[in-house]
Write a protein that holds these residues in place. Structure first.
Motif, mmCIF file in Angstrom:
data_model
loop_
_atom_site.group_PDB
_atom_site.id
_atom_site.type_symbol
_atom_site.label_atom_id
_atom_site.label_comp_id
_atom_site.label_asym_id
_atom_site.label_seq_id
_atom_site.Cartn_x
_atom_site.Cartn_y
_atom_site.Cartn_z
ATOM 1 N N LEU A 227 -3.174 10.726 -1.057
ATOM 2 C CA LEU A 227 -2.802 9.987 0.092
ATOM 3 C C LEU A 227 -1.382 9.895 0.269
ATOM 4 C CD1 LEU A 227 -3.643 8.294 2.680
ATOM 5 C CD2 LEU A 227 -3.738 6.321 1.326
ATOM 6 N N PHE A 228 -0.773 10.757 0.997
ATOM 7 C CA PHE A 228 0.771 10.359 1.163
ATOM 8 C C PHE A 228 1.395 10.778 -0.323
ATOM 9 C CE2 PHE A 228 -0.708 7.062 4.538
ATOM 10 C CZ PHE A 228 -0.268 8.141 5.524
ATOM 11 N N GLY A 229 0.781 11.357 -1.175
ATOM 12 C CA GLY A 229 1.456 11.490 -2.479
ATOM 13 C C GLY A 229 0.805 10.343 -3.535
ATOM 14 N N PHE A 230 0.176 9.350 -3.143
ATOM 15 C CA PHE A 230 -0.266 8.266 -4.054
ATOM 16 C C PHE A 230 -1.600 8.897 -4.488
ATOM 17 C CE2 PHE A 230 1.711 5.526 -0.921
ATOM 18 C CZ PHE A 230 2.713 4.991 -1.772
ATOM 19 N N ALA A 231 -1.914 8.580 -5.816
ATOM 20 C CA ALA A 231 -3.036 8.845 -6.393
ATOM 21 C C ALA A 231 -3.110 10.545 -6.599
ATOM 22 C CB ALA A 231 -4.308 8.065 -5.768
ATOM 23 N N GLY A 358 6.600 6.047 4.240
ATOM 24 C CA GLY A 358 7.624 6.267 5.407
ATOM 25 C C GLY A 358 9.004 5.807 5.278
ATOM 26 N N LYS A 359 9.511 5.552 6.088
ATOM 27 C CA LYS A 359 11.061 5.210 5.974
ATOM 28 C C LYS A 359 11.038 3.784 5.344
ATOM 29 C CE LYS A 359 14.978 4.802 9.311
ATOM 30 N NZ LYS A 359 15.402 3.259 9.241
ATOM 31 N N LEU A 360 12.254 3.637 4.228
ATOM 32 C CA LEU A 360 12.239 2.833 3.588
ATOM 33 C C LEU A 360 13.149 1.706 4.173
ATOM 34 C CD1 LEU A 360 12.579 4.714 0.257
ATOM 35 C CD2 LEU A 360 10.433 3.632 1.021
ATOM 36 N N LEU A 361 13.042 0.444 3.505
ATOM 37 C CA LEU A 361 13.811 -0.765 3.653
ATOM 38 C C LEU A 361 15.147 -0.284 3.149
ATOM 39 C CD1 LEU A 361 11.436 -3.155 3.381
ATOM 40 C CD2 LEU A 361 12.358 -2.634 5.351
ATOM 41 N N LEU A 441 3.870 -0.418 8.306
ATOM 42 C CA LEU A 441 5.276 -0.880 8.039
ATOM 43 C C LEU A 441 5.554 -1.125 6.697
ATOM 44 C CD1 LEU A 441 5.944 -4.454 9.365
ATOM 45 C CD2 LEU A 441 4.027 -3.767 8.010
ATOM 46 N N PRO A 442 6.813 -1.193 6.038
ATOM 47 C CA PRO A 442 7.021 -1.443 4.814
ATOM 48 C C PRO A 442 6.376 -2.672 4.480
ATOM 49 C CG PRO A 442 9.044 -0.624 6.007
ATOM 50 C CD PRO A 442 7.978 -0.907 7.155
ATOM 51 N N ALA A 443 5.422 -2.642 3.639
ATOM 52 C CA ALA A 443 4.681 -3.940 3.228
ATOM 53 C C ALA A 443 4.193 -3.902 1.743
ATOM 54 C CB ALA A 443 3.537 -4.032 4.182
ATOM 55 N N THR A 444 4.077 -5.157 1.150
ATOM 56 C CA THR A 444 3.395 -5.029 -0.154
ATOM 57 C C THR A 444 2.465 -6.273 -0.234
ATOM 58 O OG1 THR A 444 3.871 -5.065 -2.703
ATOM 59 C CG2 THR A 444 5.249 -6.374 -1.209
ATOM 60 N N ALA A 445 1.554 -6.214 -1.161
ATOM 61 C CA ALA A 445 0.491 -7.262 -1.190
ATOM 62 C C ALA A 445 0.600 -7.870 -2.672
ATOM 63 C CB ALA A 445 -0.985 -6.911 -1.147
ATOM 64 N N VAL A 446 0.942 -9.147 -2.821
ATOM 65 C CA VAL A 446 1.201 -9.830 -4.048
ATOM 66 C C VAL A 446 0.165 -10.993 -4.226
ATOM 67 C CG1 VAL A 446 3.464 -9.475 -4.143
ATOM 68 C CG2 VAL A 446 2.633 -11.606 -2.974
ATOM 69 N N GLY A 447 -0.155 -11.249 -5.460
ATOM 70 C CA GLY A 447 -1.022 -12.304 -6.041
ATOM 71 C C GLY A 447 -0.792 -13.619 -5.710
ATOM 72 N N GLN A 448 -1.503 -14.416 -6.028
ATOM 73 C CA GLN A 448 -1.320 -15.935 -5.647
ATOM 74 C C GLN A 448 -0.104 -16.536 -6.319
ATOM 75 O OE1 GLN A 448 -4.368 -18.572 -7.148
ATOM 76 N NE2 GLN A 448 -3.616 -20.149 -6.180
ATOM 77 N N ASN A 463 18.684 -19.614 3.631
ATOM 78 C CA ASN A 463 19.001 -18.361 4.271
ATOM 79 C C ASN A 463 18.169 -17.257 3.405
ATOM 80 O OD1 ASN A 463 20.235 -16.533 5.854
ATOM 81 N ND2 ASN A 463 22.030 -16.305 4.675
ATOM 82 N N PRO A 464 17.081 -17.641 3.524
ATOM 83 C CA PRO A 464 15.829 -16.605 2.450
ATOM 84 C C PRO A 464 16.360 -15.250 2.889
ATOM 85 C CG PRO A 464 14.668 -17.816 4.105
ATOM 86 C CD PRO A 464 16.057 -18.180 4.247
ATOM 87 N N LYS A 465 16.167 -14.264 1.903
ATOM 88 C CA LYS A 465 16.229 -12.869 2.059
ATOM 89 C C LYS A 465 15.207 -12.049 1.233
ATOM 90 C CE LYS A 465 20.547 -12.507 4.186
ATOM 91 N NZ LYS A 465 21.729 -11.994 4.643
ATOM 92 N N ALA A 466 14.998 -11.029 1.699
ATOM 93 C CA ALA A 466 14.277 -10.019 0.552
ATOM 94 C C ALA A 466 14.147 -8.603 1.121
ATOM 95 C CB ALA A 466 12.504 -10.594 0.851
ATOM 96 N N THR A 467 13.702 -7.609 0.068
ATOM 97 C CA THR A 467 13.659 -6.376 0.448
ATOM 98 C C THR A 467 12.349 -6.045 -0.269
ATOM 99 O OG1 THR A 467 14.477 -4.253 0.981
ATOM 100 C CG2 THR A 467 15.174 -5.265 -1.248
ATOM 101 N N ILE A 468 11.738 -4.832 0.071
ATOM 102 C CA ILE A 468 10.597 -4.085 -0.678
ATOM 103 C C ILE A 468 10.927 -2.989 -1.360
ATOM 104 C CG2 ILE A 468 8.102 -3.607 -0.646
ATOM 105 C CD1 ILE A 468 8.196 -5.608 1.905
ATOM 106 N N VAL A 469 10.730 -2.702 -2.409
ATOM 107 C CA VAL A 469 10.958 -1.433 -3.081
ATOM 108 C C VAL A 469 9.734 -0.755 -3.532
ATOM 109 C CG1 VAL A 469 11.996 -0.300 -5.138
ATOM 110 C CG2 VAL A 469 13.392 -2.201 -3.970
ATOM 111 N N PHE A 470 9.475 0.556 -3.341
ATOM 112 C CA PHE A 470 7.975 1.046 -3.420
ATOM 113 C C PHE A 470 8.112 1.708 -4.997
ATOM 114 C CE2 PHE A 470 8.403 -0.144 0.676
ATOM 115 C CZ PHE A 470 6.954 -0.556 0.892
ATOM 116 N N GLY A 471 7.407 1.804 -5.652
ATOM 117 C CA GLY A 471 7.130 2.418 -7.161
ATOM 118 C C GLY A 471 6.066 3.621 -7.287
#
Ligand code: NAG
Ligand code: NAG
Ligand code: NAG
Ligand code: NAG
Ligand code: NAG
Ligand code: NAG
Length: 764
Positions: A227-231, A358-361, A441-448, A463-471
């Motif tokens: 799926l899009f190169g995954f798995a 898709g397009k990365l952040l 959209l660029p998104a990730t799911a994290v545990g509790q 002034n919180p900031k974040a980005t998501i990097v895909f592995g």
């Protein structure tokens, strides 16, 4: 709408279709079970008798289906008053209101050891005559997973068909996909005619779920799948040489019991050997449960019925499809992951999972906002459609809490509101379980734990900031398997003395074939089309077991359905291979129990040579119905035995059912009859291996050591194959523990095989 609606039922969602029939209040579909042998002599044909019985209560009601194989009777639309009158007519056993079921939505062959065990299973000709029937959303026949290049002719005696429609040709079937039918009569009678522009009135799968389960159970091997190169890798079903027959019973608004029963009737007649049902809903007595009724009679004809346990976990007693003649399958993870990291403005980094492509952040972090603070709604934290304020999320990463609405929908909501990305964070219900999704959209799911840390960062930072990097794809994740949080749990509410689920199999982030009619998220706003998709649910674990059961059936054509299930259960593992730590439950972060995984995780290479089996016949199951104190009418409904009376001189006990696991319920109260402190179970094992002597060992783990288990005899010797030996287990609770449950394990071993049964103790 069609596809979006159905996928919604895969995992943890309340259905939007509860009120389908509201518009048509008066009439609803009923399944009428008839005692076939009680047809009055004035009739010569059952169809005429059914029709006359129906006419005696209604001038206009039509028969939707006549049932003749797994059930005797018909379904029709009646008012409650007409149904009540009909129930009193001669020969009518029961008139059951129709129930709507829901779907329980690959590296797995390698994870299961199937790649190294080619020699154990007859992959050649015998394997290819086993037919797996899937009752699901239909099939997308053009997928390479249905390639029939290496298949011989359709098995002799196959009576199935490839039902034609505008979008489904008879040539859509081949020597791999040997049958495709659809059952929509009750669905259409309830929700109205199918609109052909939004839903296929044919065996074609508009949704994806049916293609996914069919290719998981028995898909041909396809190289370069992903799926899009995954798995990425070779995708193959469990029983690559088995044949597939698709029975479409699930539609945009659910799966209706009268359609399901008709499909089971037909699948048995057609000549299926294994039926796979990744759907469920009811938790009722077996005589009111159409899947249990259909499965009983299919089992009697030698078919093996494999069903998903449900996605009601981690709540206790959420397990469905619990009839003891069904294999009930829960879900675990595999050793593959799709990491995607949240990197915060303060440099901290948290690992989540994602199938975003898709397009990365940008590498430099973007403004980050908590959805609950970007909404006026009280449940604004959940990113439900229409609740985010665009000015507050535009260009930002948004943290949405998991729960209530569909995970991919949350991402869609953030995107529509102008957000740049999403962090989907668990609260306590799901613990550390994260499910990878092909977000829009660029998104990730994290545990509790990560979720709590990130929420704390959002609270404490001006002034919180974040980005998501895909592995990408990571293999070799430990520990694996762990029990999925969503996998439905015991104890069994219908029959507490039968342990359910029976076992677990891979059900998290599973790659398999997909429909061409919907995108990987199933959202109507998702215009992407993929050949393979990665999804999760006990819907995905069930077809793994269905396919493995087909392999066992091919290896041992003489084994009964109960023998196949026994082999799967007694060889399942409940501790990590090579260690003695029990399987983890991702919802609690602690050791899981047999209420979570039953006998353990399926282990196909061992299941093919189990040593001993716990066999069961139809008569044993009827004795079980007698132990439940079912009336003749109930027994006739479930088992089609007219006028069956339980033997008044015989003592029937559920504990006498020759099941490969033990669930013992001790009474705490000392009221009428006194406290039950000892329960005896008798079991009979059949040797299917070499002659030898098996020795028993019992281990228990109950806080306070309040149980005693005695096995008599402690050794069993077999001089030849097919020999049967019985033993008795006395389980006692000499003192009351403070806990309400405890667990144990009984193992029989000849030094080569280990035949293991889980034991669950409950005090009520
Ligand atoms: C079928 O659905 C299409 C698309 O939503 C719609 O335009 C059409 O009116 C519908 N037809 C009927 C008969 O409802
Ligand atoms: C998947 O793709 C990666 C990167 O192209 C490659 O290194 C890896 O070998 C592939 N895995 C399989 C199983 O083909
Ligand atoms: C985040 O941490 C993991 C290890 O915990 C590391 O492999 C990864 O490279 C880090 N990612 C970023 C973007 O810092
Ligand atoms: C949210 O509440 C604020 C303050 O009460 C109000 O100004 C704003 O219009 C509301 N926004 C929406 C989208 O309801
Ligand atoms: C939400 O906004 C309130 C008020 O500005 C702030 O105190 C709180 O920390 C914010 N919460 C999160 C999780 O960002
Ligand atoms: C079934 O039992 C009823 C009542 O006991 C009896 O009248 C009837 O003849 C029996 N029918 C059959 C087929 O044995």
């Amino acid at each position: 709408m069609a596809s979006a609606a159905l996928l919604l039922l895969l995992l943890y969602s309340s259905s939007p279709f509860c009120h389908v029939a509201a518009a048509e209040e008066k009439r609803r579909t009923y399944i009428v079970h008839m005692a076939k042998s009680r047809m009055p002599a004035t009739f010569t044909d059952h169809g005429h008798w059914y029709h006359a019985s129906l006419r005696s209560v209604s001038d206009s009601a039509e028969i939707l289906y006549s049932y003749d194989t797994v059930s005797h009777g018909f379904s029709t639309r009646l008012t409650p008053a007409e149904a009540a009158t009909l129930e009193s007519r001669e020969g009518v056993l029961s008139v059951l209101p129709e129930v709507r079921y829901e779907l329980h939505t690959t590296r797995t062959p390698m994870f299961l050891g199937l790649d190294e065990s080619h020699g154990l299973f007859p992959q050649a000709d015998t394997g290819s005559d086993v037919v797996v029937g899937l009752l699901d959303t239909g099939v997308w026949p053009e997928r390479k997973s249905f390639d029939d290049t290496e298949f011989g002719p359709v098995p002799a005696g196959w009576k199935g068909a490839c039902e034609e429609a505008k979008d489904f040709k008879a040539t859509s079937c081949n020597r791999k996909l040997i049958g495709a039918r659809f059952f929509s009569k009750s669905y259409e009678a309830t929700v109205g005619p199918i609109n052909g522009t939004t839903e296929s009135r044919s065996p074609r799968d508009d949704e994806g779920h049916g293609t996914h389960t069919a290719t998981t159970a028995a898909g041909s091997a396809v190289t370069d799948a992903s799926l899009f190169g995954f798995a990425n890798g070779t995708a193959r079903g469990m029983a690559t040489r088995a044949r597939v027959a698709a029975y479409k019973v699930c539609w945009a608004a659910g799966c209706f019991s009268s359609d399901i029963l008709a499909a089971m009737d037909r699948a048995v007649d057609d000549g299926c050997h294994v039926l796979s049902l990744s759907l469920g809903g009811e938790m009722t007595e077996y005589y009111e449960d159409s899947i249990a009724i259909g499965a009983f009679n299919a089992m009697e004809k030698g078919l093996l019925i494999s069903c998903s346990a449900g996605n009601g976990g981690p709540i206790a007693s959420s397990v469905t499809n619990v009839a003891p003649w069904i294999i009930t399958v829960g879900a675990g993870t595999i050793d593959r992951d799709f990491p995607a990291y949240v990197v915060l403005g303060n440099g901290k980094n948290y690992t989540g999972v994602s199938l975003y492509s898709g397009k990365l952040l940008p590498k430099s972090p973007l403004p980050f906002v908590y959805a609950g603070n970007a909404s006026n709604a009280t449940d604004g934290n959940l990113c439900i459609p229409g609740t985010l304020i665009p000015e507050k999320v535009a260009g930002k990463i948004v943290l949405c809490d998991r729960g209530i609405n569909w995970r991919v929908q949350k991402g869609y909501v953030v995107r529509e509101a102008g957000g740049a990305g999403m962090v989907l964070a668990n609260a306590d219900t799901y613990g550390e379980e994260v499910v990878a999704d092909a977000h829009l959209l660029p998104a990730t799911a994290v545990g509790q734990k990560a979720g709590d840390a990130i929420r704390a960062y959002l609270r404490s930072n001006k002034n919180p900031k974040a980005t998501i990097v895909f592995g990408g794809t990571k293999i070799g994740v430990r520990p694996s398997p762990v029990v999925a949080a969503f996998s439905s749990r015991g104890p069994n509410l219908v029959t507490s003395e039968i342990l359910k689920p029976d076992l677990i199999a891979p059900g998290v982030n599973i790659l398999a074939g997909w429909t061409g009619a919907a995108g990987p998220t199933g959202l109507s706003g998702d215009s992407r089309r993929v050949v393979f998709n990665i999804i999760s649910g006990t819907s995905m674990s069930c077809p793994h077991v269905s396919g493995i059961a087909a392999l066992l059936k091919a290896a041992h054509p003489d084994w009964s359905p109960a023998a196949v299930r026994s082999a799967l259960m007694t060889t399942a593992y409940s501790a990590y291979p090579g260690g003695d730590s029990g399987l983890f439950d991702v919802a609690t972060g602690k050791a899981a129990t047999p209420f979570d995984y039953g006998a353990g995780h399926v282990d196909p290479p061992r299941a093919v040579d189990p040593g001993l089996i716990y066999d069961l016949t139809t008569e044993d199951y009827i004795d079980f119905l007698c132990a439940l104190k079912y009336t003749s009418r109930h027994i006739a409904t479930v088992a089609k035995r007219t006028n069956y009376t339980c033997d008044g001189t015989k003592t029937y006990a559920v504990s006498g059912l020759n099941y490969p696991s033990f669930a013992v319920v001790f009474q705490r109260a000392s009221g009428a009859g006194g406290r039950v402190a000892t329960v005896k179970h008798t079991r009979t094992v059949t040797n299917v291996g070499d002659p030898g002597t098996y020795k028993s060992t019992v281990t228990t783990a109950v806080a306070g050591g309040a149980v005693k288990v005695v096995v008599e005899p402690a050794e069993l010797s077999f001089t030849k194959k097919g020999e049967r030996r019985s033993y008795t287990v006395s389980l006692s609770s000499p003192s009351l523990p403070s806990v309400s449950s405890g667990f144990g394990r009984l193992e029989w071993s000849d030094g080569k095989h280990v035949v293991a049964s889980p034991i669950a103790f409950s005090w009520t």
